[in-house]
Design an enzyme around this catalytic site. Sequence first.
Site, short mmCIF file in Angstrom:
data_model
loop_
_atom_site.label_atom_id
_atom_site.label_comp_id
_atom_site.label_asym_id
_atom_site.label_seq_id
_atom_site.Cartn_x
_atom_site.Cartn_y
_atom_site.Cartn_z
N LYS A 124 57.29 33.49 -1.12
CA LYS A 124 58.62 33.93 -1.54
C LYS A 124 59.15 32.90 -2.52
CE LYS A 124 61.60 37.24 -0.49
NZ LYS A 124 61.35 38.58 0.09
N ASP A 134 63.64 41.06 -5.01
CA ASP A 134 64.36 40.91 -3.75
C ASP A 134 65.84 40.90 -4.16
OD1 ASP A 134 63.77 40.17 -0.72
OD2 ASP A 134 65.46 38.93 -1.28
P1 NDP Z 1 69.90 44.04 -3.84
O1 NDP Z 1 70.21 42.82 -4.62
O2 NDP Z 1 69.47 45.26 -4.55
O3 NDP Z 1 71.12 44.42 -2.90
C1 NDP Z 1 71.62 43.53 -1.98
C2 NDP Z 1 72.80 44.17 -1.27
O4 NDP Z 1 73.19 43.32 -0.19
C3 NDP Z 1 74.03 44.30 -2.15
O5 NDP Z 1 74.79 45.37 -1.72
C4 NDP Z 1 74.73 42.97 -1.90
O6 NDP Z 1 76.13 43.00 -2.17
C5 NDP Z 1 74.50 42.78 -0.43
N1 NDP Z 1 74.48 41.34 -0.12
C6 NDP Z 1 73.66 40.40 -0.65
N2 NDP Z 1 73.96 39.19 -0.15
C7 NDP Z 1 74.97 39.38 0.69
C8 NDP Z 1 75.71 38.51 1.51
N3 NDP Z 1 75.46 37.19 1.55
N4 NDP Z 1 76.69 39.06 2.28
C9 NDP Z 1 76.96 40.38 2.25
N5 NDP Z 1 76.29 41.25 1.47
C10 NDP Z 1 75.32 40.76 0.71
O7 NDP Z 1 68.77 43.57 -2.79
P2 NDP Z 1 67.76 44.47 -1.95
O8 NDP Z 1 68.38 45.78 -1.59
O9 NDP Z 1 66.46 44.44 -2.64
O10 NDP Z 1 67.61 43.57 -0.62
C11 NDP Z 1 68.39 43.78 0.53
C12 NDP Z 1 67.67 43.18 1.72
O11 NDP Z 1 66.41 43.82 1.89
C13 NDP Z 1 67.34 41.68 1.63
O12 NDP Z 1 67.41 41.11 2.90
C14 NDP Z 1 65.89 41.69 1.15
O13 NDP Z 1 65.23 40.49 1.50
C15 NDP Z 1 65.36 42.87 1.93
N6 NDP Z 1 64.13 43.49 1.42
C16 NDP Z 1 64.04 43.92 0.14
C17 NDP Z 1 62.90 44.54 -0.30
C18 NDP Z 1 62.77 45.11 -1.66
O14 NDP Z 1 61.76 45.75 -1.94
N7 NDP Z 1 63.74 44.98 -2.53
C19 NDP Z 1 61.73 44.68 0.58
C20 NDP Z 1 61.96 44.27 1.94
C21 NDP Z 1 63.12 43.67 2.32
P3 NDP Z 1 76.66 42.38 -3.56
O15 NDP Z 1 76.23 43.34 -4.60
O16 NDP Z 1 78.15 42.28 -3.38
O17 NDP Z 1 76.00 41.04 -3.69
O1 2IT Z 2 60.91 41.15 1.47
C1 2IT Z 2 60.06 41.83 0.87
O2 2IT Z 2 59.11 42.36 1.46
C2 2IT Z 2 60.23 42.04 -0.57
N1 2IT Z 2 61.20 41.58 -1.14
C3 2IT Z 2 59.19 42.79 -1.35
C4 2IT Z 2 58.02 41.90 -1.68
C5 2IT Z 2 56.99 42.48 -2.59
O3 2IT Z 2 56.11 41.70 -2.97
O4 2IT Z 2 57.04 43.66 -2.94
#
Ligand code: NDP
Ligand code: 2IT
Length: 446
Positions: A126, A166
């Site tokens: 990561k 992420d």
């Molecule tokens: P995005 O940046 O697309 O969206 C993040 C969302 O979470 C936004 O709505 C953001 O609000 C909110 N957020 C972020 N930080 C905080 C915080 N400290 N407190 C409250 N709200 C917060 O990210 P993703 O949707 O990609 O990721 C969301 C979660 O999913 C993370 O935990 C990530 O690690 C996990 N994840 C993502 C994957 C992927 O493929 N993208 C795969 C597996 C897991 P704001 O816009 O106001 O910051």
């Molecule tokens: O937390 C996760 O699994 C991700 N942000 C996606 C990682 C990836 O390599 O697609």
Amino acid sequence: MELLVDSFMKEVEVRNPHEEEFLQSVSEIAESILLYMEDHPQYKKYKVLERMIEPERVIMFRVPWVNDHGEIEVNRGYRVQMNSAIGPYKGGLRFHPSVNLSVLKFLAFEQIFKNSLTGLPMGGGKGGADFDPKGKSDLEVMRFCQSYMTELFKHVGPNMDIPAGDIGVGAREIGYLFGQYKRIKGEFTGVLTGKGHEWGGSLIRPEATGYGVVYFVQEMLKMRNDNLKGKRVIISGSGNVAQFTAEKCIAEGAKVLTMSDSKGFVYDANGIDSHKLAYIMHLKNVKRGRIKEYAEEFGCEYFPNEKPWSIPCDIAFPNATQNELDHQDALTLISNGCFCVAEGANMPSTRAAIHHFESSKILYAPGKAANAGGVAVSGLEMSQNSLRYSWSREKIDRKLKVIIEQIHQSCVQYGREENDYINYVKGANIAGFVKIADAMLAQGIV
Ligand code: NDP
Ligand code: 2IT
């Protein structure tokens, strides 16, 4: 059991002081694995867990860049290469002001188990930076990404380490990072996943994490002869994972009541339908606005500085960030009738919240199992890049479903307890662990 965990954790705490999030993720694994290792002494003898919690390598670097006013800004960049026993390092990049070494070590640690669960040959890593893309122009984000990659390119590659998105890293950032890598190296390779479809990206990758979480819930519900139709759903977040969780829930006939961002949440008692979701996608992905604007547009309630866990529901999807759901939230959810929690985010529930889910015997799917669909399709993107080929949407969606079914099956296999209760935490942790641990044993003390 508690004694085992305490004495193991004492040493980990001494070696990793102040790394709260990392210690939290290690203690969760220790709770599942230490007892299992008592019956499998080979892992103990060869100090497999002790080696697993030590990153193979941590890279930390300066990221200087110039903002639109001609001023110099300096951020801190990282890549944590946690474990390569079963494949090259694989995992996302996070750009958020809260990023530090503890956060990235916890995410990299979770990632190695998650990637193992997918059944694909991917190790875990990561990375990211304490850069805040919010309020920055596209050109500022581009200059930051170019500077970040100017250092990172030395440490990544299609057979070495393959980053993806992420929090704060989506299609725009992946594009700028890829462009800079290609320019420096002079080669077009699958060094990143989450690329645009026209330039080597996989179909379904944007949808994969959110869809995968919903597929996982469908598997859990199937065990009870139930499905999503008519279920009241609450979702936190409104980013990539939250959006496609909502899309799939709506398609399956569930009623999505909430979405949020870091400033508050909206509660739409009539349900967020696909037309309203399209508004959110435009608001968040193009306009880069606040979720509050949804409440103004559709005349529903907005709760500033609050999380959605107080809204009565059947199923909750914590899809924003780590530790966003605490013990009190868990009590509230369950007393309001929630019977299923599936984590789209990584480690969104605190240890106390998880213990309450477990003792209440609800359906609880930890992130490393439930949100593995994203990295799974990243793995499929790597395969397509190696083949120099592109698979259809339907084919990838089918493969994604099969992978999620298999992850669910592994959790059931290792997590079944008395009265047929499935402890998905234990199941996911042990199933993920065994494959990596056996590979580490086979490869000697490295
Ligand atoms: P995005 O940046 O697309 O969206 C993040 C969302 O979470 C936004 O709505 C953001 O609000 C909110 N957020 C972020 N930080 C905080 C915080 N400290 N407190 C409250 N709200 C917060 O990210 P993703 O949707 O990609 O990721 C969301 C979660 O999913 C993370 O935990 C990530 O690690 C996990 N994840 C993502 C994957 C992927 O493929 N993208 C795969 C597996 C897991 P704001 O816009 O106001 O910051
Ligand atoms: O937390 C996760 O699994 C991700 N942000 C996606 C990682 C990836 O390599 O697609």
